[in-house]
Motif scaffolding. Structure first.
Motif, PDB file in Angstrom:
ATOM      1  N   ASP A   1     -52.842  20.186  63.555  1.00  0.00           N
ATOM      2  CA  ASP A   1     -51.555  20.827  63.839  1.00  0.00           C
ATOM      3  C   ASP A   1     -51.706  21.741  65.043  1.00  0.00           C
ATOM      4  O   ASP A   1     -52.785  21.846  65.644  1.00  0.00           O
TER       5      ASP A   1
ATOM      6  N   GLU B   1     -51.039  29.227  60.761  1.00  0.00           N
ATOM      7  CA  GLU B   1     -51.327  29.453  59.346  1.00  0.00           C
ATOM      8  C   GLU B   1     -52.525  30.384  59.140  1.00  0.00           C
ATOM      9  O   GLU B   1     -53.240  30.736  60.086  1.00  0.00           O
TER      10      GLU B   1
ATOM     11  N   GLY C   1     -45.066  25.376  67.710  1.00  0.00           N
ATOM     12  CA  GLY C   1     -45.470  24.808  66.440  1.00  0.00           C
ATOM     13  C   GLY C   1     -45.347  23.299  66.370  1.00  0.00           C
ATOM     14  O   GLY C   1     -46.080  22.639  65.623  1.00  0.00           O
TER      15      GLY C   1
ATOM     16  N   TRP D   1     -45.898  29.514  61.831  1.00  0.00           N
ATOM     17  CA  TRP D   1     -46.537  28.197  61.827  1.00  0.00           C
ATOM     18  C   TRP D   1     -48.036  28.295  62.132  1.00  0.00           C
ATOM     19  O   TRP D   1     -48.778  27.348  61.909  1.00  0.00           O
TER      20      TRP D   1
END
Length: 336
Positions: free
Chosen positions: A149, A228, A120, A226
């Motif tokens: 991310d 998502e 993550g 993490w």
């Protein structure tokens, strides 16, 4: 991730293909091996991406001690066991994916494995042979339009990998279309050889891509928190796209089989026509050959030997036999 000389790789320049620290806004900055070793999450949204060559000496020990991976996970990431799979290990995601080998001289069925690990905050990707897919995501990051991310980075790499698979499928379909428009009588053997290559490519791609479908479903289902919800939706889109590509491969394979059968059927029909004509010719000349052979035997007492009209009598007899044969063949529909 403190630096440690005890567990550093033998040749960092060979091990590190590129490294970026993503800023969380689609961009990223270049970092060296030393900076990557010392990197700590700074401001919110920062993330480290390392792209490594997995056959570098000492890399497995570095993964175990610097990234705190378990020994089986580190061994998987540097091994040649490249069957696609995905698993969750605590808060980390581990995956092995495959991409089409577009390197010069490679065949479409020659797949390249991409190993992936992420907790993550850091993403590590590894490959042995050159793979263009990570470079596409890297270009987006350098342009400031890349993922923000770890989850978005993984989905970006996956999407590019699957999109490149479509190029090989389209190439095979184009080859099949050209073969369908070609005249099989020009060079049937060459066409059959090309179709056989297409069928082998289809089978190889299907064999390699089917496990990838299962690996992506595992990522979508079991990825850590993490990863998502929007990342899971993106993976679901990639799964759907991969499923369509698998269906396209099946269609290409079936089209190749139909085309192959058609060419073979035409070749067989042409051979049958030739055999039929030869049979008709043989049937016509068989009685004529019998008559001329019988009259041509070199024995004494043959009638008409000294008769000047004997030749024309024999010729007329042969013509009469030929006429009778043609009438009979026509009535029997052998000449239809």
């Amino acid at each position: 991730m403190a630096a440690s000389q005890d567990y550093d790789v033998a040749d960092p320049d060979a091990a590190l293909l590129f490294a970026r620290v993503l800023d969380g806004n689609g961009g990223g900055r270049v970092v060296s091996w030393e900076e990557a070793n010392q990197w700590r999450p700074g401001r919110a949204g920062e993330m480290l991406w390392l792209h490594l060559c997995r056959n570098a000496d000492g890399l497995q020990d570095w993964l175990e001690h610097e990234l705190q991976m378990s020994e089986p996970t580190a061994e998987l990431l540097v091994s040649d066991d490249t069957r696609p799979r995905a698993l969750r290990e605590g808060n980390a995601l581990v995956a092995v994916l495959r991409g089409i080998n577009f390197n010069p001289g490679a065949e479409p069925e020659d797949m390249i494995a991409l190993q992936l690990w992420s907790d993550g905050r850091r993403v590590v990707t590894l490959r042995r042979e050159p793979l263009q897919t990570p470079r596409q995501t890297l270009a987006e990051i350098d342009a400031g339009t890349g993922p923000t991310d770890a989850g978005a980075l993984i989905t970006s790499v996956t999407e590019h990998m699957i999109a490149r698979m479509n190029h090989s499928i389209l190439d095979m379909n184009d080859n099949i279309d050209r073969l369908e428009q070609a005249d099989p009588e020009d060079d049937a053997d060459e066409m059959l050889d090309r179709i056989a290559v297409i069928r082998r490519n289809c089978l190889a791609l299907k064999r390699h891509m089917s496990p990838q479908h299962e690996a992506l479903e595992r990522i979508s289902r079991d990825a850590p928190p993490w990863f998502e919800e929007h990342d899971r939706r993106e993976i679901a889109e990639s799964i759907d796209r991969l499923r369509r590509y698998l269906e396209d491969i099946d269609i290409s394979k079936e089209s190749a089989v139909v085309l192959q059968d058609d060419i073979r059927a035409r070749a067989a029909a042409s051979a049958d026509r030739t055999s039929y004509l030869l049979t008709i010719v043989a049937a016509i000349f068989l009685p004529l050959s019998f008559v001329t052979g019988l009259l041509g035997i070199n024995v004494g007492g043959m009638p008409g030997v000294n008769d000047g009209d004997a030749f024309w009598v024999v010729t007329g007899l042969c013509c009469a036999i030929l006429a009778v044969q043609i009438v009979l063949f026509w009535r029997w529909k052998w000449l239809g």
